[in-house]
Scaffold this active site. Structure first.
Site, short mmCIF file in Angstrom:
data_model
loop_
_atom_site.label_atom_id
_atom_site.label_comp_id
_atom_site.label_asym_id
_atom_site.label_seq_id
_atom_site.Cartn_x
_atom_site.Cartn_y
_atom_site.Cartn_z
N GLU A 93 46.92 35.37 52.20
CA GLU A 93 48.33 35.63 52.51
C GLU A 93 49.49 35.27 51.58
OE1 GLU A 93 48.93 34.55 56.75
OE2 GLU A 93 47.21 35.98 57.31
N CYS A 106 56.13 32.40 48.63
CA CYS A 106 55.21 31.68 48.91
C CYS A 106 53.60 32.07 48.45
CB CYS A 106 55.14 31.00 50.24
SG CYS A 106 54.26 29.74 50.81
N CYS A 113 40.85 26.58 52.40
CA CYS A 113 41.43 25.15 51.92
C CYS A 113 40.32 24.22 51.72
CB CYS A 113 42.43 24.92 52.61
SG CYS A 113 43.33 23.33 51.63
N CYS A 117 43.52 19.17 56.68
CA CYS A 117 44.65 18.52 57.47
C CYS A 117 44.77 19.03 58.76
CB CYS A 117 46.04 18.80 56.73
SG CYS A 117 46.05 18.38 54.99
N CYS A 120 47.00 21.83 60.34
CA CYS A 120 47.06 23.15 59.46
C CYS A 120 46.13 24.20 59.97
CB CYS A 120 47.03 22.84 57.86
SG CYS A 120 47.39 24.24 57.03
N GLU A 168 44.93 24.09 48.46
CA GLU A 168 45.44 22.92 47.78
C GLU A 168 45.63 23.26 46.41
OE1 GLU A 168 46.88 19.97 45.78
OE2 GLU A 168 46.72 19.72 47.95
N SER A 199 53.02 22.35 45.70
CA SER A 199 53.15 21.54 46.72
C SER A 199 51.61 20.98 46.92
CB SER A 199 53.42 22.34 47.97
OG SER A 199 53.30 21.46 48.97
N SER A 221 53.05 16.93 50.54
CA SER A 221 53.04 16.88 51.64
C SER A 221 52.82 15.51 52.19
CB SER A 221 51.94 18.03 52.27
OG SER A 221 52.14 19.33 51.91
N LEU A 222 53.84 14.80 52.82
CA LEU A 222 53.61 13.47 53.32
C LEU A 222 53.09 13.40 55.06
CD1 LEU A 222 54.09 10.69 52.06
CD2 LEU A 222 56.36 10.86 53.09
N HIS A 223 54.07 13.69 55.77
CA HIS A 223 53.82 14.05 57.11
C HIS A 223 53.50 12.73 58.03
CE1 HIS A 223 53.60 17.98 55.80
NE2 HIS A 223 52.37 18.10 55.39
N ASN A 300 54.91 24.35 63.55
CA ASN A 300 54.49 25.88 63.97
C ASN A 300 53.27 25.85 64.76
OD1 ASN A 300 57.08 26.94 62.76
ND2 ASN A 300 56.02 26.07 60.90
N CYS A 343 55.51 28.05 58.07
CA CYS A 343 54.73 26.96 57.36
C CYS A 343 53.45 26.49 58.33
CB CYS A 343 55.55 25.80 57.04
SG CYS A 343 54.87 24.78 56.16
#
Length: 366
Positions: A93, A106, A113, A117, A120, A168, A199, A221-223, A300, A343
């Protein structure tokens, strides 16, 4: 019969070497490069400044393969999502987000991936393979062409590119770096290094490599502000912890184009959105002395996730504290959620080699 060479896989230097290998002058590479990326011409016969003999030679030994668009879906807010089929029957996508004079694309770097995570939806699809250079830059080619057709003009409407789609990027390092070089090449898309952003979830050794081989902008991407919580949300933190990550981020900020790092922080209700965690985040960034700005992303939701979006009060309280402490902290506006283009929502169609998708679906049915 030997498979033809796909010229979409070549940066300009590779293209010049290819023309030398077929006994042609290297300046021909610039001509073909411009036809391919600036004029979106994929038929050698239409490349009018090439000799007939060279066009025939290219038709014999080379090809230009563009990924196939399965569907093109617009959002009510102007966002567009393309589902693109790649070799092997998988789909990725790509999302275009317009805002004023800015148009951000994007793009994906992997089918699925390699990481998982916990919040996600892409990670729940598992992993199939890395994308080729042609499949990465093909997303840019497709978006620029389709957007120009839509508006009836040829001017580029993609002003920014973020390697923030499926996958990633640093786990597909060589192909991603080469594709980004094409994006920034004046004979291709001519994007500034400030307008191309990679990213990453924090593949520390590869960030050092990126510093040596490229100078694009970096987003992380810290989070989470602590190792204990980040280990749960972003499992690669168990291998490269916050101390290691902050050290390389500080170095990248010193030498990178923006002199600061963008930290992405997805806010999840009652998980990482408390005032105490905002304080811990400030302490972390101050202690490690990393020049930074913060991009706060309200979670999201997607089917089956245990996480929830925080209330607006909790989101704004988190932001307000960061700003009171002198940090630039923006709240990312949710775009394209009606077409699952926001996202963390990109999933594509992945023939999963890891069986992660099967395990996730099993937990949903239990």
């Amino acid at each position: 019969m030997e498979e033809k060479t796909n010229l979409m896989n070549f940066c300009l230097k590779d293209m010049e070497n290819y023309f030398l290998s077929i006994d042609e002058k290297p300046f021909r590479a610039k001509q073909v490069f411009k036809w391919l990326h600036q004029k979106a011409v994929v038929d050698f016969d239409q490349m009018s400044d090439l000799s007939k003999g060279l066009r025939e030679k290219l038709k014999q030994y080379a090809k230009i393969s563009i990924p196939k668009v399965v569907f093109d879906k617009p959002s009510v807010d102007g966002t567009r999502k393309w589902l693109i089929e790649v070799k092997g029957g998988n789909c990725i996508e790509t999302v275009y987000i317009p805002e004023g004079s800015r148009g951000t694309l994007c793009i994906s770097s992997q089918i699925g991936c390699t990481l998982n995570c916990s919040f996600c939806s892409t990670g729940k699809q598992g992993f199939n393979r890395n994308l080729s250079v042609a499949e990465i830059i093909g997303q840019v080619w497709t978006a620029v062409r389709r957007l120009s057709q839509q508006e009836g003009v040829h001017d580029r409407m993609v002003t920014n590119v973020v390697m923030m789609g499926m996958g990633e990027p640093l786990m597909n390092f060589d192909h991603v770096v080469k594709a980004m070089n094409i994006m920034m090449d004046d004979y291709a898309y001519g994007l500034s290094k400030r307008r191309v952003t990679l990213s990453t979830s924090g593949v520390v050794p590869r960030i050092y490599d990126l510093l040596e081989q490229s100078d694009v902008s970096l987003a992380v991407s810290l989070h989470a502000p602590t190792d204990a919580l980040r280990d749960q949300l972003v499992p690669i933190n168990k291998k490269y912890n916050l101390d290691q990550l902050m050290e390389v981020c500080k170095l990248y900020a010193e030498k990178g184009p923006h002199k600061e790092i963008t930290f992405e922080y997805t806010l999840m209700d009652q998980v990482n959105d408390s005032l105490e965690q905002a304080e811990a985040l400030v302490d972390l960034l101050r202690q490690k002395q990393v020049p930074s700005k913060l991009n706060l992303i309200p979670f999201n939701p997607y089917p089956g996730t245990p996480y929830k979006k925080p209330s607006n009060n909790r989101i704004h309280r988190f932001q307000q504290y960061l700003m009171e402490q002198g940090f630039v902290a923006t709240i990312r506006k949710t775009r394209g959620d009606d077409i699952d283009a926001a996202c963390g929502q990109l999933v594509g169609t992945v023939q999963d080699r890891t069986k992660r998708q099967m395990r996730y679906q099993k937990t949903l049915s239990e």
